[in-house]
Design an enzyme around this catalytic site. Structure first.
Site: not given
Ligand code: PDD
Length: 286
Positions: A150, A182, A206
């Protein structure tokens, strides 16, 4: 009341908080972050966020500036000082400020990593988008290939949000090799014949903390979950779709590239999962 932020050991009014122009977060996007949501003045899934932070740090060989227990205390002190009831806490760790701009990492003994936290008040439960649903467009996924870390390199997700806005949509789903990875700042799901389909974990996405919780609740409620990639075509012919993230919980998607899903109204599964997620998160908040 001026917001109080945390910078490297100090709680300061936001106007007085400063970081160096040599900070590697600023110069190289050499930093990682977490966003933890707050309901009733308490933290949702703090442990999950702390564990993912430790993993992001270790993948980048970056030192943790404080222990995870200290981190919890800082979060709580920030909530107290800002009297935050509902919203988010943003946390960022960078590899600190070396004396000069240099691509090579500085010696961690000489240059400590830097830690910044601030809170943002926001109405999360009473989000109008939960009733109306959101529209997404598809865009090419042009991010680097370690999206499981991240990092604060968020320029492409920002461009993606702007592309969505320009197209009259709310967000973008990113596509790589023909398959959805995503959303710009969330995980993506479709529902077909009662089965929840979302991309499997890997370096391509993620590992959402909300994703983990929502899939656990779905399985506990005897819903079928399939962790695999899907295309935009498959998504457009799904019964419903939704996204998850710490700042949105579960949000229904009602339109993908101009094709309405479920008559353009939020689906039953997304709506139910949002209720369960909010109820369970409130109970478990610390
Ligand atoms: N975004 N995927 C991406 C690319 C994200 O940036 C996020 C979170 C998620 C969802 O992860 P989680 O459920 O742990 O919040 C998935 C945060 C909220 C942000 O950047 O604001």
């Amino acid at each position: 009341m001026s917001r109080i932020v945390y910078v490297n050991g100090e709680y300061l009014p936001e106007g007085e908080a400063k970081v160096s122009v040599f900070d590697r977060g600023f110069l190289f996007a050499d930093g990682v972050y977490e966003v933890t949501s707050v309901l009733d003045g308490r933290l949702i899934d703090f442990e999950g966020h702390a564990r993912r932070l430790e993993r992001s740090l270790s993948e980048l060989d970056m030192a943790a500036p404080v222990t995870m227990d200290e981190l919890l205390e800082i979060h709580r002190e920030l909530l107290r000082r800002n009297e935050l009831v509902e919203g988010m806490v943003y946390l960022q760790v960078t590899r600190g400020a070396a004396a000069d701009r240099d691509f090579a990492f500085p010696d961690p003994e000489a240059v400590p990593s830097s830690l910044v936290l601030f809170s943002q008040a926001k109405s999360l439960v009473a989000n109008p988008a939960a009733k109306a649903g959101i529209k997404v467009i598809s865009i090419d996924d042009q991010r680097w290939t370690r999206r499981d870390i991240k990092t604060v390199q968020l320029l492409y997700p920002s461009l993606g949000k702007m592309m969505a806005k320009a197209a009259g949509a709310d967000d973008a789903w990113m596509v790589e090799d023909g398959q959805v990875t995503e959303g710009t700042s969330n995980n993506a799901y479709i529902v077909k014949d009662g089965r929840i389909i979302t991309r499997q974990l890997g370096h391509e996405i993620l590992h959402g903390i909300t994703r983990a919780a929502v899939l656990r609740f779905a399985r506990e409620a005897q819903m079928q979950v399939e962790e695999r990639a899907f295309t935009i075509d498959e998504a457009q012919s799904a019964d419903e779709a939704f996204i998850t993230s710490a700042s949105t919980f579960v949000l229904p998607v009602v339109n993908i590239d101009g094709v309405a899903l479920g008559g353009g109204r939020p689906g039953r599964v997304a709506t139910r999962l949002r209720e369960i997620y909010i109820d369970e998160s409130r109970k478990a908040a610390i």
